[in-house]
Structure formats: C-alpha cells, structure tokens
Scaffold this active site. Structure first.
Site, PDB file in Angstrom:
ATOM      1  N   GLY A 115    -124.425 -44.654  15.338  1.00  0.00           N
ATOM      2  CA  GLY A 115    -125.723 -44.838  14.697  1.00  0.00           C
ATOM      3  C   GLY A 115    -126.478 -45.987  15.323  1.00  0.00           C
ATOM      4  O   GLY A 115    -125.906 -46.809  16.064  1.00  0.00           O
ATOM      5  N   GLY A 163    -121.487 -42.732  14.013  1.00  0.00           N
ATOM      6  CA  GLY A 163    -122.366 -41.689  13.508  1.00  0.00           C
ATOM      7  C   GLY A 163    -122.132 -40.339  14.144  1.00  0.00           C
ATOM      8  O   GLY A 163    -122.342 -39.300  13.513  1.00  0.00           O
ATOM      9  N   GLU A 186    -115.446 -49.803  14.160  1.00  0.00           N
ATOM     10  CA  GLU A 186    -116.300 -50.601  13.271  1.00  0.00           C
ATOM     11  C   GLU A 186    -115.718 -51.947  12.860  1.00  0.00           C
ATOM     12  O   GLU A 186    -116.475 -52.877  12.558  1.00  0.00           O
ATOM     13  CB  GLU A 186    -116.646 -49.783  12.023  1.00  0.00           C
ATOM     14  CG  GLU A 186    -117.648 -48.659  12.263  1.00  0.00           C
ATOM     15  CD  GLU A 186    -117.013 -47.401  12.821  1.00  0.00           C
ATOM     16  OE1 GLU A 186    -117.755 -46.448  13.120  1.00  0.00           O
ATOM     17  OE2 GLU A 186    -115.768 -47.374  12.979  1.00  0.00           O
ATOM     18  N   ASP A 194    -117.059 -45.616   8.497  1.00  0.00           N
ATOM     19  CA  ASP A 194    -117.804 -44.920   7.441  1.00  0.00           C
ATOM     20  C   ASP A 194    -118.008 -43.454   7.803  1.00  0.00           C
ATOM     21  O   ASP A 194    -117.132 -42.843   8.384  1.00  0.00           O
ATOM     22  CB  ASP A 194    -119.123 -45.646   7.150  1.00  0.00           C
ATOM     23  CG  ASP A 194    -120.099 -45.619   8.314  1.00  0.00           C
ATOM     24  OD1 ASP A 194    -119.648 -45.485   9.475  1.00  0.00           O
ATOM     25  OD2 ASP A 194    -121.318 -45.738   8.076  1.00  0.00           O
TER      26      ASP A 194
END
Length: 412
Positions: A115, A163, A186, A194
């Site tokens: 992302g 993402g 991450e 996530d």
C-alpha cells in the site's frame, strides 16, 4: 510439505465463501461514498488526458480483468485505486454473465509491492482522514475478494507484499511464478501484517505464519506455492497463454471446475519442465520454526531461540531484535487470536490495530527509517519488549475511542 498447508487454506476459503451469504454480506453503498460507487467508467479511467489510469478494468468475453497500472511504483495500492476496484468488483459479481475475475499487475517486476504507506503516514501526521479511510476501504475490498461468489484469480507475478497480499491471498486462486517475491515485512516499519494477515497466516500450518509475520522472511518463486500462499505455480512466460485459455472457457457460473482443471494443467506442466527448481528454502528449518516460534509470547520465542543456540536460531534472533517491539507483540496476539476467527472478525480487529498504529509512534518512525530517510536505524519507543506492557498491547485491540475522529469501528 505443501499438502497440509494447501488443505488448510482451501478448506477455510470454502468456509468464508459459505459465510458470505449470511450476516457478513456487504451493501454496495454502506461504506463507500455514493459518488464513488456510481462513477461512470469514463470518469474512473480518465484523470487527465495525458495521465495513465492507475487501474485498467475491462470485460473480455465473460471475464472481468483488473490490471494494477503503476509499474514505476511497483503497482503500489493507493486509495484512488481501491475506490475504483471495489465498485467494479461488486458490479461484476452481480452480473450473471461474468464467469471469473482476473487480477494482475502491469510490468514484469511486481504484482503489487504494497500500500501507499508514505501517503498514509503523512496524512496521519497532518490529522487528515486518509489515515482512517485508506485502511477502512482497503479492508472492505479485502473482504469483498474473500467473499466473492465467482472465481477470483490473482496472477501474483513479481513482488507481492502488504496490500498486494490483500488483493490476492483471499481469492479462490493465487498463481505464483518464478518471479514471485512474497513477504509481510510490516514489523520492520512499526506496523503489523494486516489486510487479513491475522486470518491467513495462522492457517499456513504449524508456526510458519508466526515466523513469516515476525521476521518478514521473503518467499520466492515455487516456495510461495509450497508454503500454501499460492494455489498454483506457472512460468511467467506462460501467463498470457493461460489468460487466453481462461477467457476461452464458455460456461458461465458452472465453469469453476474447468478453471481449476486448467490451472492444474499449467501447474503440472511447469513442474515437469522445471524439475531442478528448489522447492522450499525453509524445509530444513521447519522443525525448529514449529517448535521455537510456538511460544505463548514474543519473550518466550526469544528465550527459545537463545536456548537453542544454533547458528540459524541466532540469525533469527538478531533479525527480530531489529523489529519494532510493539509491532512484534501486537502481531503475536493478532495471529494467536486470528486462527480461531473469521476473515471478517480479523479485519475488524485489524482496523482497530491500524488506528492504534496511526495514533502511536513506531509506524511513523519505521516508515521514516525504511522508506523516507532509508537509514534503517529506527528509534523504537518503547525500545524493548519489556517496555511494551500488556496495557499498551491491549490498547491496540480495544474499541476505537469515540473521541478519535474520523475513525470509527469497521462493520462488515
């Protein structure tokens, strides 16, 4: 060792599909502004006459094709792209003529490298609602992919991180190639795995998911399949032919079996033609991963690595010491909980966690150190595992404070 991983992932994927007809059904207009959902295709595809559209969406025969079109940015996902993909996905799944959806990335380097995290942190510093909207709408899209009633096929050719994982791993089929590079890195930027990482990582089998989440280890090529992340493995130069054959399948909603047979045919052909390709770099270490990363806390994992004392264990320990202590602790709890939760429940929890990171310190510091200044010397706060108290960890999982605007609870 791929069989247990594959059975776990595919079995749970079927459960998510069955859940999608119940209480978790999303309304098209519930979470997205009406003007976004109802934008015409021409509006979606043209920002300026000279600019290239960030997402290409077309219907060829009965197949919906989505191409992430930011190759110079490794097809990094931003909010504008999410707001184009989601309504088109819902439109196609409501159309009886759509037999399948193919998701792919432009260029030969990346499917989607993640992302647009820099934009999110900049917005968070300024108090801009993008920091809330990006995660919310990204997770809504992840859920739509996970509950899509028609076959969803992601060609994860090239870099697939963050993402990009969310755009692929929840779909029915994920096709890896020799160029695939998969990771959830991450914890190195003060975030957590996530986009539903709390759902799919615990289901990889043993402690592999915990290991990948805490260390950010990179899986390459065929081992993405062997780990259970991909459902098939095909040479990248055969993807155009595979896509053409998929579009040639004439049957409508009943074509799922033929899709599976076609993907399996290409997978088996690749396996015969590339027998010398290493299967799984972690194979020699799986016993240690399953035992040393099974601790009930991050501290227990550290202690187990220290007690083992092998060269491999010491390498993992040194790697973990560079990660955000807060990120590791919330990630450990996230995965420990996620193995018993639905995709929707995981995404709802992860939204709370995302806003905890936006309110915190390490997310900004990690992005600065890794993506902005690139000095790779983050100053974490707290700087030790001991400093990350149970109360701090709890705060990432508690309901979002009513005073914290514009974020609010995510309802799926």
């Amino acid at each position: 060792m791929d069989a247990p991983f594959r059975q776990t992932c595919e079995g749970d994927r079927k459960r998510v599909q069955s859940d999608s007809s119940g209480n978790f059904q999303l309304s098209k207009n519930e979470h997205f502004p009406q003007n976004v959902v109802c934008r015409s295709r021409n509006q979606r595809m043209s920002s300026t006459a000279a600019a290239q559209p960030e997402v290409l969406m077309e219907k060829q025969r009965n197949v919906g094709i989505i191409t992430l079109n930011r190759p110079k940015a490794l097809n990094a996902l931003n909010l504008n792209m999410i707001r184009q993909i989601y309504p088109q996905l819902k439109e196609w799944e409501d159309n009886d003529d759509t037999t399948m959806i193919i998701m792919k990335g432009a260029g030969d380097k990346a499917f989607c490298a993640g992302g647009d995290i820099r934009a999110v942190t900049e917005a968070g510093k300024a108090g801009d609602r993008l920091a809330a909207d990006f995660f919310r709408e990204e997770y809504i899209l992840n859920n739509a992919i996970g509950t899509c009633p028609i076959p969803y096929i992601a060609f994860i050719d090239g870099i697939t991180m963050g993402g990009g994982v969310g755009l692929s791993v929840h779909g029915l089929y994920r096709v890896a190639t020799e160029r695939t590079l998969f990771a959830m890195p991450e914890t190195a930027i003060g975030l957590f795995p996530d986009v539903g990482g709390g759902y799919f990582l615990p289901r990889l089998g043993g402690s592999l998911g915990m290991y990948l989440a805490l260390t950010g280890y990179r899986l390459k090529g065929r081992e993405v399949y062997k780990a259970g992340v991909a459902t098939h493995y095909v040479e990248s130069n055969k993807l155009p032919a595979l896509e053409e054959e998929l579009m040639s399948l004439e049957e409508k909603r009943s074509s799922a079996q033929k899709i599976d047979e076609l993907l399996t045919k290409y997978h088996k052909e690749t396996k015969r033609e590339m027998p010398s390709v290493p299967d799984f770099s972690l194979e020699p270490h799986m016993d240690k991963i399953n035992s040393l990363f099974s601790g009930d806390s991050v501290e227990e994992i550290f202690e187990a690595l220290m007690a083992d004392g092998s060269e491999w264990a010491m390498q993992q320990l040194e790697k973990l010491k560079k990660m955000s202590p807060t990120s590791m602790k919330i990630t450990h709890r996230q995965l420990s909980m996620g193995g018993h939760l639905s995709l929707q429940e995981c995404l709802q929890i992860e939204y709370r966690m995302s806003q905890g990171c936006v309110r915190g310190h390490d997310f900004y510091e990690g992005v600065r150190a890794v993506l902005v200044d690139k000095d790779h010397s983050p100053k974490w706060n707290p700087s030790t595992l001991e400093g990350v108290t149970p109360g701090i960890v709890d705060s990432y999982f508690e309901p979002i404070p009513l005073s914290y605007l514009p974020a609010k609870e995510l309802h799926l």
